[in-house]
Design a protein around this motif. Structure first.
Motif, PDB file in Angstrom:
ATOM      1  N   SER A  94      48.539  51.798  41.449  1.00 23.69           N
ATOM      2  CA  SER A  94      47.234  51.936  42.023  1.00 23.69           C
ATOM      3  C   SER A  94      46.655  50.482  42.505  1.00 23.69           C
ATOM      4  O   SER A  94      45.516  50.522  43.078  1.00 23.69           O
ATOM      5  CB  SER A  94      46.231  52.360  40.656  1.00 23.69           C
ATOM      6  OG  SER A  94      46.159  51.464  39.858  1.00 23.69           O
ATOM      7  N   SER A  95      47.326  49.281  42.337  1.00 23.10           N
ATOM      8  CA  SER A  95      47.088  48.143  42.831  1.00 23.10           C
ATOM      9  C   SER A  95      47.085  48.225  44.089  1.00 23.10           C
ATOM     10  O   SER A  95      47.980  48.502  44.958  1.00 23.10           O
ATOM     11  CB  SER A  95      47.880  47.043  42.258  1.00 23.10           C
ATOM     12  OG  SER A  95      47.660  45.862  43.112  1.00 23.10           O
ATOM     13  N   ASP A  96      45.987  47.633  44.960  1.00 23.46           N
ATOM     14  CA  ASP A  96      45.894  47.430  46.536  1.00 23.46           C
ATOM     15  C   ASP A  96      47.335  46.672  47.046  1.00 23.46           C
ATOM     16  O   ASP A  96      47.546  47.015  48.279  1.00 23.46           O
ATOM     17  CB  ASP A  96      44.901  46.779  46.981  1.00 23.46           C
ATOM     18  CG  ASP A  96      43.545  47.764  46.705  1.00 23.46           C
ATOM     19  OD1 ASP A  96      43.725  49.001  46.619  1.00 23.46           O
ATOM     20  OD2 ASP A  96      42.370  47.117  46.941  1.00 23.46           O
ATOM     21  N   THR A  97      47.604  45.722  46.169  1.00 22.23           N
ATOM     22  CA  THR A  97      48.835  44.815  46.808  1.00 22.23           C
ATOM     23  C   THR A  97      50.206  44.828  45.950  1.00 22.23           C
ATOM     24  O   THR A  97      51.257  44.656  46.633  1.00 22.23           O
ATOM     25  CB  THR A  97      48.452  43.525  46.536  1.00 22.23           C
ATOM     26  OG1 THR A  97      48.178  43.135  45.391  1.00 22.23           O
ATOM     27  CG2 THR A  97      46.866  43.233  47.251  1.00 22.23           C
ATOM     28  N   ARG A 133      57.583  46.055  48.859  1.00 20.38           N
ATOM     29  CA  ARG A 133      56.961  46.607  47.573  1.00 20.38           C
ATOM     30  C   ARG A 133      57.823  47.848  47.220  1.00 20.38           C
ATOM     31  O   ARG A 133      58.361  48.726  47.854  1.00 20.38           O
ATOM     32  CB  ARG A 133      55.497  47.353  48.111  1.00 20.38           C
ATOM     33  CG  ARG A 133      54.890  47.704  46.675  1.00 20.38           C
ATOM     34  CD  ARG A 133      53.247  47.917  47.189  1.00 20.38           C
ATOM     35  NE  ARG A 133      52.580  48.345  46.034  1.00 20.38           N
ATOM     36  CZ  ARG A 133      51.304  48.446  46.127  1.00 20.38           C
ATOM     37  NH1 ARG A 133      50.531  48.079  47.020  1.00 20.38           N
ATOM     38  NH2 ARG A 133      50.503  48.715  44.691  1.00 20.38           N
ATOM     39  N   ASP A 192      48.360  40.471  39.899  1.00 20.16           N
ATOM     40  CA  ASP A 192      47.028  41.437  39.437  1.00 20.16           C
ATOM     41  C   ASP A 192      47.375  42.059  38.267  1.00 20.16           C
ATOM     42  O   ASP A 192      46.262  42.837  37.758  1.00 20.16           O
ATOM     43  CB  ASP A 192      46.889  42.428  40.467  1.00 20.16           C
ATOM     44  CG  ASP A 192      46.409  41.695  42.014  1.00 20.16           C
ATOM     45  OD1 ASP A 192      45.775  40.795  41.846  1.00 20.16           O
ATOM     46  OD2 ASP A 192      46.586  42.434  42.949  1.00 20.16           O
ATOM     47  N   ALA A 223      36.528  49.607  40.948  1.00 21.94           N
ATOM     48  CA  ALA A 223      37.832  49.413  40.878  1.00 21.94           C
ATOM     49  C   ALA A 223      37.873  48.340  39.547  1.00 21.94           C
ATOM     50  O   ALA A 223      38.856  48.516  38.681  1.00 21.94           O
ATOM     51  CB  ALA A 223      38.702  49.072  42.072  1.00 21.94           C
ATOM     52  N   SER A 224      37.110  47.442  39.816  1.00 22.33           N
ATOM     53  CA  SER A 224      37.398  46.366  38.801  1.00 22.33           C
ATOM     54  C   SER A 224      36.531  46.662  37.401  1.00 22.33           C
ATOM     55  O   SER A 224      37.095  46.303  36.535  1.00 22.33           O
ATOM     56  CB  SER A 224      36.629  45.146  39.271  1.00 22.33           C
ATOM     57  OG  SER A 224      37.011  44.271  40.512  1.00 22.33           O
ATOM     58  N   SER A 275      52.933  37.154  46.289  1.00 25.22           N
ATOM     59  CA  SER A 275      52.519  37.879  47.536  1.00 25.22           C
ATOM     60  C   SER A 275      53.746  37.619  48.380  1.00 25.22           C
ATOM     61  O   SER A 275      53.949  38.519  49.493  1.00 25.22           O
ATOM     62  CB  SER A 275      51.278  37.187  48.202  1.00 25.22           C
ATOM     63  OG  SER A 275      51.419  36.096  48.771  1.00 25.22           O
ATOM     64  N   TYR A 298      41.105  34.665  44.978  1.00 25.31           N
ATOM     65  CA  TYR A 298      40.282  35.907  44.688  1.00 25.31           C
ATOM     66  C   TYR A 298      39.002  35.053  43.997  1.00 25.31           C
ATOM     67  O   TYR A 298      38.862  35.223  42.935  1.00 25.31           O
ATOM     68  CB  TYR A 298      40.963  36.802  43.906  1.00 25.31           C
ATOM     69  CG  TYR A 298      41.963  37.577  44.491  1.00 25.31           C
ATOM     70  CD1 TYR A 298      41.809  38.408  45.715  1.00 25.31           C
ATOM     71  CD2 TYR A 298      43.312  37.234  44.018  1.00 25.31           C
ATOM     72  CE1 TYR A 298      42.964  38.983  46.427  1.00 25.31           C
ATOM     73  CE2 TYR A 298      44.465  38.133  44.712  1.00 25.31           C
ATOM     74  CZ  TYR A 298      44.270  38.830  45.851  1.00 25.31           C
ATOM     75  OH  TYR A 298      45.218  39.421  46.423  1.00 25.31           O
TER      76      TYR A 298
END
Length: 296
Positions: free
Chosen positions: A129-132, A54, A137, A176-177, A16, A234
């Motif tokens: 498409s990942s949030d982060t 990013r 991930d 999403a999961s 991160s 998480y």
């Protein structure tokens, strides 16, 4: 087996780039006694990531630093293997992105390699498409060739037929999961958390018997239920307790195919009294493939 069979290598890797805690885990786990499980500590690889940018094209966070960290860990790990024949690596993360470094040079060093991945999450998102955009991930997808070429190197580092995912959650998932689970390749060997909880030892024995190539064992500690280990980024309910996870690990650690182990995603910043670090050391010290020099 005793400590002379292993060497320790830290990978203080937080994909991160925020310094939220994972990068401090190698030092915290050493301080809690994990260094006593081996008698050779090679220090830390240069895997620290500080960028939060990013990449616009790939969607990957801290892409250049991630590539550099993977190269650094790969070089440190396989230099350790070369310089200390007869020893196997115990890599302390950091987060699951360290697997990119583990596998980056593995095929050249040892030939075809497989993976036992114990994780509460599949880690099979795609970066856009990942949030982060965090590589933790999506590292399993990257290893299997599903990701940007800067990280997949145009060919998979791991064949899906040689990858096993154990302990991931498949019930009570958000959309999403659930979509992430649905993306998993059909030829991936899987034992989800409900099946693992029903027969922990049997799950480990099935995974051990399935392996057909040299294997790397990766433990993401968020596979554990947060009631016993909440110090992760998480947390997700529905996982094993320490005794159940120990039962899964025992056949894997005893397997003659095992060539190395990594531990990831512990957050010492969420463990002010060090109780959870000590629980992890106790978990590993109970395994037959690593001798403990104290009572744990």
């Amino acid at each position: 087996m005793n400590g002379s069979d292993w060497f320790l290598l830290g990978a203080p890797w937080d994909c991160s780039g925020t310094g939220r805690g994972e990068a401090r885990a190698p030092a915290a786990l050493r301080d809690a006694g994990l260094a006593d499980l081996v008698d050779l500590d090679l220090g830390d690889a240069a895997t620290v990531i500080t960028s939060t940018d990013r990449d616009r094209t790939t969607g990957v966070r801290a892409l250049p630093e991630t590539v550099a960290a993977a190269h650094a860990l790969s070089a440190a790990l396989w230099t350790g293997v070369r310089d200390h024949p007869g020893r196997r690596p115990l890599v302390l993360g950091g987060d699951c992105s360290l697997l990119l470094g583990v596998f980056a040079g593995a095929r050249a060093a040892v030939g075809e390699l497989g993976l036992w991945l114990l994780d509460g999450h599949p880690d099979y998102l795609d970066a856009p498409s990942s949030d982060t955009g965090e590589t933790a991930d999506l590292e399993l997808a990257i290893l299997l060739g599903d990701g940007p070429p800067e990280l997949t190197r145009a060919t998979p580092m791991l064949a899906a037929r040689n990858a096993a995912l154990l302990g991931h959650r498949t019930t009570s998932l958000d959309p999403a999961s659930a979509a992430e689970v649905a993306r998993l390749p059909d030829d991936l060997f899987t034992i989800d958390s409900p099946a693992l909880l029903a027969d922990p030892r049997g799950a480990g024995e099935r995974a051990a018997a399935w392996a057909a190539v040299p294997m790397w064992l990766h433990l993401d500690v968020d596979v554990l239920d947060p009631s016993v280990l909440p110090a992760v980024t998480y947390p997700q309910g529905g996982g094993p307790d320490l005794d159940q996870l120990a039962a899964v690990l025992a056949p894997l650690l005893a397997s003659p195919r095992l060539i190395g182990v990594s531990v990831a995603d512990f957050r010492p910043d969420l463990d002010p009294d060090h109780r959870y670090a000590k629980r992890l050391v106790s978990l590993l010290s109970g395994q037959p493939k690593i001798e403990v020099t104290h009572s744990g």
